[in-house]
Scaffold this motif. Sequence first.
Motif, PDB file in Angstrom:
ATOM      1  N   CYS A 125     -23.622  18.966   6.018  1.00 40.10           N
ATOM      2  CA  CYS A 125     -24.440  19.891   5.235  1.00 40.10           C
ATOM      3  C   CYS A 125     -25.198  19.147   4.145  1.00 40.10           C
ATOM      4  N   THR A 141     -29.974  26.335   5.208  1.00 41.95           N
ATOM      5  CA  THR A 141     -28.908  25.500   5.764  1.00 41.95           C
ATOM      6  C   THR A 141     -27.575  25.814   5.099  1.00 41.95           C
ATOM      7  N   PHE A 185     -24.226  27.387   6.954  1.00 42.16           N
ATOM      8  CA  PHE A 185     -22.923  26.712   6.941  1.00 42.16           C
ATOM      9  C   PHE A 185     -21.845  27.638   6.378  1.00 42.16           C
ATOM     10  N   VAL A 196     -19.045  24.210   1.736  1.00 48.00           N
ATOM     11  CA  VAL A 196     -20.198  23.512   1.172  1.00 48.00           C
ATOM     12  C   VAL A 196     -19.794  22.989  -0.199  1.00 48.00           C
TER      13      VAL A 196
END
Length: 242
Positions: A193, A212, A216, A223
Amino acid sequence: MLGQQTTPLLGLLRKLEAQNIWRMSYNILGQQQQYSAAAAVAPAAEPAAEWIDNPSVSAQEAVKILVHQIQQSGPIKQRHLQVLYRRCQTPDDLDKALKLTRLNYLARGELQQHKPFSHKTSQILIHQALNVGAPEVAQKALKHASEFGLSHDSYKEFHPLMIYYSKQGHLQQMFEVFEFMRGHGRRPGPETCYILVKGCVDHGRPDLAELTIREFEQNGVRVRDGTKLYLDQNPRSVGCCT
Protein backbone atom coordinates in the motif's frame (compact mmCIF):
# COMPACT_ATOMS: atom_id res chain seq x y z
CA MET A 1 31.49 -43.78 -25.19
CA LEU A 2 29.38 -41.99 -22.57
CA GLY A 3 28.62 -39.11 -24.92
CA GLN A 4 27.01 -41.54 -27.37
CA GLN A 5 24.64 -43.20 -24.88
CA THR A 6 20.98 -42.31 -25.09
CA THR A 7 19.84 -41.07 -21.68
CA PRO A 8 16.70 -39.14 -20.67
CA LEU A 9 18.78 -36.01 -20.09
CA LEU A 10 20.47 -36.19 -23.47
CA GLY A 11 17.10 -36.85 -25.05
CA LEU A 12 15.75 -33.72 -23.40
CA LEU A 13 18.70 -31.64 -24.56
CA ARG A 14 18.23 -32.86 -28.12
CA LYS A 15 14.60 -31.74 -27.97
CA LEU A 16 15.69 -28.37 -26.64
CA GLU A 17 18.20 -28.04 -29.44
CA ALA A 18 15.56 -28.96 -32.02
CA GLN A 19 13.19 -26.36 -30.57
CA ASN A 20 15.97 -23.76 -30.67
CA ILE A 21 15.43 -22.88 -27.00
CA TRP A 22 19.07 -22.63 -26.03
CA ARG A 23 20.47 -21.17 -29.26
CA MET A 24 20.75 -17.54 -28.17
CA SER A 25 21.74 -15.44 -31.18
CA TYR A 26 25.22 -16.92 -31.34
CA ASN A 27 26.65 -20.27 -32.42
CA ILE A 28 26.98 -22.41 -29.32
CA LEU A 29 28.08 -25.40 -31.34
CA GLY A 30 31.07 -23.47 -32.61
CA GLN A 31 32.45 -23.44 -29.07
CA GLN A 32 32.08 -27.15 -28.36
CA GLN A 33 35.44 -28.26 -29.73
CA GLN A 34 37.22 -25.75 -27.51
CA TYR A 35 35.34 -26.86 -24.40
CA SER A 36 35.73 -30.56 -25.23
CA ALA A 37 39.50 -30.11 -25.37
CA ALA A 38 39.43 -28.40 -21.99
CA ALA A 39 37.28 -31.18 -20.54
CA ALA A 40 39.84 -33.76 -21.60
CA VAL A 41 42.44 -32.29 -19.25
CA ALA A 42 40.24 -30.96 -16.43
CA PRO A 43 37.25 -32.14 -14.36
CA ALA A 44 33.84 -31.14 -15.70
CA ALA A 45 33.15 -28.74 -12.82
CA GLU A 46 36.29 -26.67 -13.29
CA PRO A 47 35.21 -24.48 -16.24
CA ALA A 48 32.28 -23.11 -14.22
CA ALA A 49 34.47 -22.56 -11.17
CA GLU A 50 37.02 -20.73 -13.30
CA TRP A 51 34.58 -18.23 -14.77
CA ILE A 52 33.01 -17.53 -11.38
CA ASP A 53 36.40 -16.61 -9.95
CA ASN A 54 37.41 -14.59 -13.01
CA PRO A 55 35.55 -11.24 -13.21
CA SER A 56 36.97 -10.60 -16.68
CA VAL A 57 34.70 -13.32 -18.11
CA SER A 58 31.68 -11.52 -19.57
CA ALA A 59 28.09 -12.61 -19.05
CA GLN A 60 27.79 -13.79 -22.64
CA GLU A 61 30.97 -15.85 -22.34
CA ALA A 62 29.68 -17.32 -19.08
CA VAL A 63 26.40 -18.28 -20.76
CA LYS A 64 28.31 -20.25 -23.40
CA ILE A 65 30.31 -22.05 -20.71
CA LEU A 66 27.20 -22.90 -18.71
CA VAL A 67 25.21 -24.12 -21.73
CA HIS A 68 28.06 -26.47 -22.49
CA GLN A 69 28.21 -27.64 -18.88
CA ILE A 70 24.47 -28.38 -18.83
CA GLN A 71 24.88 -30.35 -22.04
CA GLN A 72 27.75 -32.39 -20.66
CA SER A 73 26.98 -32.73 -16.95
CA GLY A 74 23.37 -31.79 -16.31
CA PRO A 75 21.90 -28.86 -14.34
CA ILE A 76 24.16 -26.29 -12.71
CA LYS A 77 23.95 -24.96 -9.17
CA GLN A 78 21.87 -21.91 -8.29
CA ARG A 79 25.01 -20.06 -7.23
CA HIS A 80 26.17 -20.11 -10.84
CA LEU A 81 22.91 -18.50 -11.94
CA GLN A 82 23.15 -15.86 -9.22
CA VAL A 83 26.71 -14.91 -10.19
CA LEU A 84 25.69 -14.86 -13.86
CA TYR A 85 22.78 -12.49 -13.18
CA ARG A 86 25.03 -10.09 -11.28
CA ARG A 87 27.52 -10.11 -14.13
CA CYS A 88 24.93 -9.06 -16.72
CA GLN A 89 25.42 -5.48 -17.87
CA THR A 90 22.77 -5.10 -20.59
CA PRO A 91 19.16 -6.16 -21.19
CA ASP A 92 20.43 -8.56 -23.86
CA ASP A 93 22.77 -10.20 -21.32
CA LEU A 94 19.87 -10.74 -18.94
CA ASP A 95 17.57 -12.06 -21.64
CA LYS A 96 20.16 -14.71 -22.50
CA ALA A 97 20.64 -15.50 -18.81
CA LEU A 98 16.88 -15.98 -18.45
CA LYS A 99 16.86 -18.40 -21.37
CA LEU A 100 19.70 -20.29 -19.71
CA THR A 101 17.61 -20.41 -16.53
CA ARG A 102 14.83 -22.07 -18.53
CA LEU A 103 17.24 -24.61 -19.97
CA ASN A 104 18.65 -25.38 -16.53
CA TYR A 105 15.18 -25.80 -15.01
CA LEU A 106 14.17 -28.24 -17.74
CA ALA A 107 17.35 -30.21 -17.12
CA ARG A 108 16.52 -30.30 -13.40
CA GLY A 109 13.03 -31.53 -14.21
CA GLU A 110 14.47 -34.41 -16.20
CA LEU A 111 16.20 -35.47 -12.98
CA GLN A 112 12.91 -35.14 -11.05
CA GLN A 113 14.10 -31.93 -9.37
CA HIS A 114 10.92 -29.90 -9.71
CA LYS A 115 11.29 -27.54 -6.75
CA PRO A 116 11.57 -23.88 -7.85
CA PHE A 117 14.78 -21.97 -7.37
CA SER A 118 15.13 -20.00 -4.15
CA HIS A 119 13.63 -16.57 -3.52
CA LYS A 120 17.18 -15.21 -3.44
CA THR A 121 17.78 -16.35 -7.02
CA SER A 122 14.57 -14.67 -8.23
CA GLN A 123 15.31 -11.47 -6.34
CA ILE A 124 18.85 -11.20 -7.71
CA LEU A 125 17.54 -11.55 -11.28
CA ILE A 126 14.82 -8.94 -10.77
CA HIS A 127 17.11 -6.44 -9.05
CA GLN A 128 19.76 -6.77 -11.74
CA ALA A 129 17.17 -6.36 -14.49
CA LEU A 130 16.09 -3.08 -12.92
CA ASN A 131 19.70 -1.99 -12.35
CA VAL A 132 20.43 -2.25 -16.09
CA GLY A 133 17.13 -0.65 -17.09
CA ALA A 134 15.39 -3.80 -18.29
CA PRO A 135 12.01 -3.88 -16.52
CA GLU A 136 10.65 -5.96 -19.39
CA VAL A 137 12.98 -8.81 -18.39
CA ALA A 138 11.80 -8.58 -14.78
CA GLN A 139 8.18 -8.63 -15.96
CA LYS A 140 8.83 -11.64 -18.15
CA ALA A 141 10.47 -13.48 -15.26
CA LEU A 142 7.50 -12.78 -12.97
CA LYS A 143 4.73 -13.46 -15.47
CA HIS A 144 6.27 -16.73 -16.63
CA ALA A 145 8.04 -17.68 -13.40
CA SER A 146 6.81 -21.28 -13.48
CA GLU A 147 8.44 -21.80 -16.89
CA PHE A 148 11.81 -20.67 -15.56
CA GLY A 149 11.56 -22.37 -12.17
CA LEU A 150 11.71 -19.00 -10.41
CA SER A 151 9.97 -18.29 -7.11
CA HIS A 152 7.16 -15.75 -7.27
CA ASP A 153 4.90 -16.78 -4.41
CA SER A 154 5.65 -13.73 -2.29
CA TYR A 155 4.74 -10.08 -2.76
CA LYS A 156 8.42 -9.28 -2.15
CA GLU A 157 9.31 -10.44 -5.66
CA PHE A 158 6.92 -7.86 -7.11
CA HIS A 159 7.76 -4.85 -4.96
CA PRO A 160 11.06 -3.92 -6.68
CA LEU A 161 9.32 -3.68 -10.06
CA MET A 162 6.48 -1.62 -8.58
CA ILE A 163 9.02 0.73 -6.99
CA TYR A 164 10.90 1.02 -10.29
CA TYR A 165 7.77 2.12 -12.16
CA SER A 166 6.84 4.42 -9.28
CA LYS A 167 10.17 6.24 -9.47
CA GLN A 168 9.82 6.54 -13.25
CA GLY A 169 6.36 8.05 -12.85
CA HIS A 170 4.75 5.20 -14.80
CA LEU A 171 1.72 4.80 -12.57
CA GLN A 172 -0.26 2.67 -14.99
CA GLN A 173 2.53 0.09 -15.20
CA MET A 174 2.92 0.20 -11.42
CA PHE A 175 -0.75 -0.67 -10.92
CA GLU A 176 -0.61 -3.33 -13.65
CA VAL A 177 2.13 -5.13 -11.71
CA PHE A 178 0.03 -4.81 -8.55
CA GLU A 179 -3.05 -6.24 -10.26
CA PHE A 180 -1.04 -9.11 -11.71
CA MET A 181 0.39 -9.87 -8.26
CA ARG A 182 -3.04 -9.80 -6.66
CA GLY A 183 -4.64 -11.76 -9.49
CA HIS A 184 -2.20 -14.59 -8.91
CA GLY A 185 -3.02 -14.98 -5.25
CA ARG A 186 -0.28 -12.85 -3.71
CA ARG A 187 -1.92 -11.05 -0.81
CA PRO A 188 -0.69 -7.44 -0.60
CA GLY A 189 0.36 -6.03 2.74
CA PRO A 190 0.97 -2.61 4.32
CA GLU A 191 4.26 -2.18 2.45
CA THR A 192 2.48 -2.72 -0.88
CA CYS A 193 0.00 0.00 0.00
CA TYR A 194 2.78 2.43 0.88
CA ILE A 195 4.55 1.84 -2.45
CA LEU A 196 1.37 2.55 -4.40
CA VAL A 197 0.41 5.60 -2.34
CA LYS A 198 3.89 7.11 -2.51
CA GLY A 199 4.02 6.65 -6.28
CA CYS A 200 0.67 8.35 -6.74
CA VAL A 201 1.46 11.25 -4.41
CA ASP A 202 4.95 11.84 -5.82
CA HIS A 203 3.55 12.17 -9.32
CA GLY A 204 0.58 14.39 -8.65
CA ARG A 205 -2.22 11.87 -8.16
CA PRO A 206 -3.26 12.04 -4.49
CA ASP A 207 -6.78 11.17 -5.64
CA LEU A 208 -5.51 7.74 -6.72
CA ALA A 209 -3.65 7.45 -3.42
CA GLU A 210 -6.88 8.04 -1.51
CA LEU A 211 -8.70 5.41 -3.56
CA THR A 212 -5.86 2.96 -2.94
CA ILE A 213 -5.98 3.45 0.83
CA ARG A 214 -9.75 3.05 0.81
CA GLU A 215 -9.56 -0.17 -1.20
CA PHE A 216 -6.91 -1.68 1.06
CA GLU A 217 -8.93 -0.87 4.17
CA GLN A 218 -12.11 -2.30 2.65
CA ASN A 219 -10.23 -5.52 1.93
CA GLY A 220 -9.06 -5.78 5.52
CA VAL A 221 -5.42 -4.87 4.89
CA ARG A 222 -3.82 -2.72 7.57
CA VAL A 223 -2.69 0.68 6.32
CA ARG A 224 0.17 2.20 8.26
CA ASP A 225 -0.23 5.60 9.87
CA GLY A 226 2.90 6.70 8.00
CA THR A 227 1.23 5.92 4.68
CA LYS A 228 -1.74 8.16 5.49
CA LEU A 229 0.59 10.85 6.83
CA TYR A 230 2.58 10.83 3.57
CA LEU A 231 -0.63 11.59 1.70
CA ASP A 232 -1.79 14.25 4.17
CA GLN A 233 1.51 16.14 4.04
CA ASN A 234 1.47 16.58 0.26
CA PRO A 235 -0.61 19.03 -1.82
CA ARG A 236 -3.79 17.65 -3.33
CA SER A 237 -3.17 18.48 -6.96
CA VAL A 238 -4.56 16.23 -9.65
CA GLY A 239 -2.46 15.31 -12.67
CA CYS A 240 -2.63 12.62 -15.29
CA CYS A 241 -1.89 8.98 -14.82
CA THR A 242 0.88 8.00 -17.24
